[in-house]
Enzyme design. Structure first.
Site, PDB file in Angstrom:
ATOM      1  N   ASN A  83      -4.228  -2.734   5.075  1.00  0.00           N
ATOM      2  CA  ASN A  83      -5.444  -2.237   5.747  1.00  0.00           C
ATOM      3  C   ASN A  83      -5.188  -1.397   6.999  1.00  0.00           C
ATOM      4  O   ASN A  83      -6.136  -0.987   7.659  1.00  0.00           O
ATOM      5  CB  ASN A  83      -6.417  -3.375   6.090  1.00  0.00           C
ATOM      6  N   ARG A 107       4.752 -10.864  -5.981  1.00  0.00           N
ATOM      7  CA  ARG A 107       4.959  -9.504  -5.466  1.00  0.00           C
ATOM      8  C   ARG A 107       6.441  -9.165  -5.309  1.00  0.00           C
ATOM      9  O   ARG A 107       6.855  -8.024  -5.481  1.00  0.00           O
ATOM     10  CB  ARG A 107       4.239  -9.325  -4.128  1.00  0.00           C
ATOM     11  N   ASP A 165      -1.736   2.449  -6.527  1.00  0.00           N
ATOM     12  CA  ASP A 165      -3.198   2.469  -6.628  1.00  0.00           C
ATOM     13  C   ASP A 165      -3.847   1.696  -5.477  1.00  0.00           C
ATOM     14  O   ASP A 165      -4.929   2.055  -5.016  1.00  0.00           O
ATOM     15  CB  ASP A 165      -3.637   1.850  -7.961  1.00  0.00           C
ATOM     16  N   GLY A 166      -3.165   0.638  -5.013  1.00  0.00           N
ATOM     17  CA  GLY A 166      -3.712  -0.168  -3.919  1.00  0.00           C
ATOM     18  C   GLY A 166      -3.761   0.645  -2.634  1.00  0.00           C
ATOM     19  O   GLY A 166      -4.725   0.559  -1.864  1.00  0.00           O
ATOM     20  N   GLU A 222       2.075  -0.543   8.787  1.00  0.00           N
ATOM     21  CA  GLU A 222       2.779  -1.748   9.247  1.00  0.00           C
ATOM     22  C   GLU A 222       2.180  -3.012   8.652  1.00  0.00           C
ATOM     23  O   GLU A 222       2.717  -4.099   8.791  1.00  0.00           O
ATOM     24  CB  GLU A 222       2.722  -1.820  10.774  1.00  0.00           C
TER      25      GLU A 222
END
Ligand code: 16C
Ligand code: ATP
Ligand code: CA
Length: 543
Positions: free
Chosen positions: A173, A303, A196-197, A170
């Protein structure tokens, strides 16, 4: 029971129906494969086929009439019993697909015997995961993560009887924080659906959790970190997907799902990044200062453009042509036999990675970590650089199929440190173009490459600031240079790009930890279309 060449006994040999014909089917436990051959193949068609047991996905009893296969008179004479074997079929360019073959017979007992024998052998494949924790980033790449998982991956996991707990993230992190809370030890692996993130988040969660549970302080740059044995699987759904591409050979969700199902294992080197005895991040792919740091910083604001943002920011950064002044100190990786200029690259079962791991373990046993890290020589380089790239793996991706360092190894305990010195725009373009063709990108007088086990970087700006205190004029100039891309001067710092995330500090200390973690992957297989796949296409002509 029949004997195979050399007097070996197969587990099962039967004459079973496949399509309209009768085939000799052998379950050869010793060679670890299921083989079927047509005793009288029609001319110009090869009548042999096999699948390694390790690449069988599942076996199921099949309702024959449901399959609607026209097998002629047999169907009318008796009730037929059938079973289907689902297996990995290898296609071109490292792509894997799930294929199936259905065998039939008249005796129910024989059919059950085959199903049971195959299931028993599948049960014996101990490296296969049974329970997985899955994190899906619904916003990575082209925002297709959820759809990719539900349509392409979940059906395969269910076919292979893998149970899953799925978390749709959501916020950034979410996955990392969650890994500090859940009982990770009940899972055989963690899967991340994203780029990759997203992988980096899951890796930080897992490595961090293991260190916490083992009482290791991540802030200590010299700490001997505890290896993480819970494997991570990557379902690519990001913008670059470099880690997936460099460890499997293709960025394809079905291929990756199959690597997870068969329980492949590829160890991976991880670099720890510190600043002033404070842990910043781990890196497995690219740690880039200058060109790749500036691209990332610019692209974060875009982004909304999706994967295209990197091309846009790449073009912009290329035109800005900033160089940065600083000092690099590195310790060469003497334990490894490879060199970044090797013509051969890291492949499945790589002997250089195996040897390096052994060598490092022996060194550690003999001298202890202190001696190894502290007493070995440091080499120092000062200069003006367009890019400083440290890569733990080739960093191959669809944009650059051989990557930033084609001969880098996935698990040899070293990173390739690539220094691109100040040069003309035209030369830098020539260097970049070589990432997309077969020419050697290190064959330029302004490019140096070293295989290292640790390095440190300090920018000239922070060195000056430390000795003089920051001068207000320089600070203002810095802002001016940032705002005017045509200015190529070196008064500002760049940013470190750490696997696609920016770091706050320009001065860093980096150490490679050999094989700190493991992936559900096989490494890149030698590019031969194997016998099984060949035979398969001829079988399809027959059916
Ligand atoms: C003329 C064409 C030259 C093309 C050169 C292509 C080189 C591409 C090398 C890609 C290396 C990727 C390394 C992986 C990094 C990941 O950990 C990270 C997280 O996903 N991705 C990025 O930072 C994202 C990095 C994305 C980099 C995109 C670079 C695009 C450069 C475009 C330069 C255009 C110059 C055109 C001049 C006319
Ligand atoms: N639900 C979420 N909302 C916003 N951000 C998220 C969410 N879940 C994860 N993220 C963050 O999004 C970032 C980028 O995701 P991801 O790596 O999947 O895609 P990408 O950046 O497009 O691809 P790549 O990293 O391959 O370039 C990750 O660093 C992750 O922390
Ligand atoms: Ca490496």
């Amino acid at each position: 029971m029949e004997r195979l060449p050399g007097g070996r006994r197969p587990r099962l040999v039967s004459s079973l129906g496949l399509g309209r014909r009768s085939w000799e089917v052998t379950l050869d436990e010793e060679r670890g494969r299921l083989a079927w051959c047509d005793p009288r193949p029609p001319r110009r068609v090869r009548g042999n086929c096999f699948v390694p047991i390790s690449e069988i996905i599942a076996v199921e009893e099949t309702e024959f009439n449901k399959k609607q296969r026209n097998i002629g008179r047999w169907q009318k004479m008796a009730k037929l019993h059938a079973f289907t074997v689902y297996y990995v079929k290898k296609a071109r360019n490292h792509r894997w697909r799930c294929s199936d073959v259905t065998f039939w017979c008249v005796e129910e007992h024989l059919c059950n015997q085959w199903i049971q024998a195959l299931k028993e052998l599948l049960e014996m494949q101990k490296s296969r995961p049974k329970q997985l924790l899955v994190y899906i980033n619904p916003y990575g790449g082209k925002r297709q993560g959820k759809r990719i998982y539900e349509q392409k991956v979940a059906p395969l996991f269910s076919l292979a009887s893998i149970s899953t707990d799925v978390v749709i993230t959501e916020r950034a992190n979410h996955a990392k924080d969650n890994l500090f809370e859940v009982n990770i030890y009940k899972y055989d692996g963690v899967v991340c659906v994203g780029g990759d993130g997203m992988f980096s988040e899951v890796m930080h969660g897992l490595i961090g959790r293991i260190q916490k549970d083992s009482g290791i302080d991540q802030n200590n740059p010299k700490a001997s970190l505890v290896q993480c044995n819970i494997r991570i699987g990557i379902i690519p759904a990001g913008s670059t997907d470099c880690i997936c591409y460099s460890t499997v050979g293709i960025s394809d969700p079905v291929t990756s799902a199959l690597h997870i199902i068969v329980g492949d294992c590829q160890p991976l080197d991880v670099s720890s990044v510190h600043h002033n005895n404070t842990f910043l991040k781990y890196s497995v792919s690219l740690l880039g200062y200058g060109f790749y740091g500036d691209i990332l910083k610019d692209s974060e604001k875009k982004r909304w453009m999706g994967p295209m943002r990197y091309d846009y920011s790449g073009f912009k950064t290329f035109l800005s042509h900033h160089y940065y002044e600083g000092t690099i100190a590195y310790q060469p990786a003497k334990h490894t036999h490879g060199s970044p200029r090797d013509k051969e690259s890291c492949r499945t079962g790589c002997h250089i990675c195996k040897k390096s791991e052994k060598q490092l373990a022996e060194q550690k046993k003999e001298h202890g970590l202190k001696h190894e890290e502290g007493e070995e020589e440091w080499k120092v380089i000062k200069g003006k650089f367009l890019a400083i790239n440290a890569v733990n793996m080739s960093c191959a991706c669809p944009r650059s199929p051989k990557g930033l360092s084609p001969a880098a190894h996935l698990a040899d305990g070293s990173a390739d440190l690539i220094l691109v010195r100040k040069c003309s725009r035209f030369d830098f373009l020539r260097y970049l173009v070589r990432h997309t063709n077969q020419d050697d990108q290190f064959d330029f007088p302004f490019v140096d490459v070293y295989r290292v086990k640790s390095f440190q970087f300090t920018s000239k700006l922070s060195e000056d600031n430390e000795s003089n205190g920051m001068d207000i004029g320089k600070k203002r100039f810095g802002q001016f240079c940032r705002d005017h891309p045509a200015c190529c001067c070196n008064i500002v710092n760049s940013t470190w790009n750490c696997d696609g995330e920016t770091l706050d500090s320009s001065a860093i200390e980096v150490r490679v930890h050999c094989q700190l973690m493991k992936l559900f992957a096989r490494g890149i297989e030698e590019n031969c279309k194997d016998e099984a796949a060949h035979s398969q296409s001829s079988i399809e002509q027959l059916l």
